[in-house]
Design a protein around this motif. Structure first.
Motif, PDB file in Angstrom:
ATOM      1  N   SER A  19      31.623  62.416  41.579  1.00  0.00           N
ATOM      2  CA  SER A  19      32.475  63.289  40.764  1.00  0.00           C
ATOM      3  C   SER A  19      33.887  62.722  40.713  1.00  0.00           C
ATOM      4  CB  SER A  19      32.493  64.702  41.352  1.00  0.00           C
ATOM      5  OG  SER A  19      32.896  64.648  42.689  1.00  0.00           O
ATOM      6  N   GLU A  21      36.800  63.860  41.101  1.00  0.00           N
ATOM      7  CA  GLU A  21      37.754  64.210  42.168  1.00  0.00           C
ATOM      8  C   GLU A  21      37.527  63.375  43.435  1.00  0.00           C
ATOM      9  OE1 GLU A  21      36.755  67.271  39.435  1.00  0.00           O
ATOM     10  OE2 GLU A  21      35.494  66.725  41.149  1.00  0.00           O
ATOM     11  N   LEU A  22      36.326  62.805  43.534  1.00  0.00           N
ATOM     12  CA  LEU A  22      36.001  62.043  44.735  1.00  0.00           C
ATOM     13  C   LEU A  22      36.360  60.562  44.574  1.00  0.00           C
ATOM     14  CD1 LEU A  22      34.735  62.339  47.534  1.00  0.00           C
ATOM     15  CD2 LEU A  22      32.490  61.984  46.525  1.00  0.00           C
ATOM     16  N   LYS A  25      39.001  58.149  46.630  1.00  0.00           N
ATOM     17  CA  LYS A  25      39.294  58.877  47.876  1.00  0.00           C
ATOM     18  C   LYS A  25      38.615  58.203  49.072  1.00  0.00           C
ATOM     19  CE  LYS A  25      41.598  62.418  46.141  1.00  0.00           C
ATOM     20  NZ  LYS A  25      40.958  63.588  45.549  1.00  0.00           N
ATOM     21  N   LEU A  85      37.899  66.851  52.940  1.00  0.00           N
ATOM     22  CA  LEU A  85      37.311  66.233  51.744  1.00  0.00           C
ATOM     23  C   LEU A  85      35.782  66.308  51.804  1.00  0.00           C
ATOM     24  CD1 LEU A  85      38.243  64.596  49.204  1.00  0.00           C
ATOM     25  CD2 LEU A  85      37.723  62.531  50.493  1.00  0.00           C
ATOM     26  N   GLN A  88      34.358  69.650  50.857  1.00  0.00           N
ATOM     27  CA  GLN A  88      34.367  69.917  49.413  1.00  0.00           C
ATOM     28  C   GLN A  88      33.174  69.266  48.698  1.00  0.00           C
ATOM     29  OE1 GLN A  88      38.772  68.751  49.335  1.00  0.00           O
ATOM     30  NE2 GLN A  88      38.430  69.536  47.280  1.00  0.00           N
TER      31      GLN A  88
END
Length: 293
Positions: A19, A21-22, A25, A85, A88
């Motif tokens: 995704s 948002e990941l 990271k 993280l 989530q």
């Protein structure tokens, strides 16, 4: 973990499973695990292998590499961000797919905990070795290695508390090294205070978490968080600090072996501190003395 998860985050064929948002990271999730892996693989393991025939001398190996062990501090400091993280995105298809390919029974978070467990395991191993190495060559090195590893564990533990301080305006790094941290009962007595306030202050102590740095002592209020794992870790809201340059100390307060006084600006402000045990008090008084002298 580095090949089956971390590297896969950069694999174009897996990109559709990650995704947005990941993405980018990776450093937060894995911290400096790669650095830890290379240290063990290229340096520490080879050093250890030199001692296969002389296990009682292995303390030397730890002492030679002690500086490198500080990479664990960095890993542990990042761990709360990593866990948050992970929570989530723990049910992300990407992680499930990686786990399936690796044929791991446990999910990634169990492996991300390994470095934290590893650094605590070393001190147990060294303690065991010391038990069977009385009076032999190398015993002193083993003892010194154990002391050093315990020092690193203390630094890791202290820094985990320090990163949970909220509401401090300045830069904590400017206060010098963090020497001690712990929870105390505190009574205050201010010269300038209203007499009624003074009377009240005598009876009811405040619960304060103190952080002793080389240049200042911070008073914080501990707040327990609800949550799991590191989320449950408390946070500390900053109340005030005293500059060590203007601090004085009275070691004994009559009537209680656990109490000592910290006073400020020639006793303009006096803080009576009650430690949980006389031993804790002694350690703090010694550290404060060292700073003051």
């Amino acid at each position: 973990v580095l090949q089956g998860y971390a590297a896969e985050m950069d694999n174009p064929l897996m990109a559709h499973l990650i995704s947005p948002e990941l993405q980018n990271k990776k450093d937060i999730l894995f911290g400096n695990m790669e650095e830890i892996y290379h240290f063990h693989n290229r340096i520490f393991l080879r050093e250890l292998e030199n001692y296969v025939e002389y296990p009682e001398l292995v303390g030397r190996c730890f002492l030679d590499q002690m500086e490198d062990f500080q990479i664990y501090e960095k890993y542990c400091q990042n761990k709360p961000r990593s866990e948050s993280l992970w929570r989530q995105f723990s049910d992300s298809v990407f992680f499930q797919e990686c786990q399936r390919k690796l044929d791991h029974k446990l999910s990634l978070d169990s492996y991300l905990l390994k470095p934290v467990q590893r650094i605590t395991k070393y001190q147990l191993l060294l303690k065991e070795m010391l038990k069977y190495s009385k009076n032999c060559e190398g015993a002193e090195d083993l003892q010194e290695a154990l002391t050093s590893i315990l020092g690193i564990l203390k630094a890791v533990n202290d820094s985990m508390h320090q990163i949970a301080i909220t509401g401090y305006d300045g830069n904590l790094n400017e206060l010098g090294k963090l020497l001690m941290q712990g929870s105390f009962n505190v009574w205050t007595d201010h010269k300038k205070g209203h007499s009624k306030v003074k009377d009240l202050a005598r009876f009811k102590p405040m619960q304060r978490h103190l952080f002793l740095h080389e240049k200042a002592v911070l008073f914080c209020k501990k707040r327990e968080e609800n949550g799991e794992g590191y989320e449950k870790a408390p946070s500390y809201s900053y109340k005030h600090s005293l500059n060590m340059a203007a601090v004085g100390i009275t070691e004994n307060v009559k009537g209680d072996a656990r109490k000592f006084e910290i006073w400020y600006n020639a006793r303009e402000e006096v803080y009576i501190i009650q430690a949980p045990t006389p031993e804790v008090k002694a350690t703090w008084v010694n550290e404060i003395r060292k700073v003051l002298t």
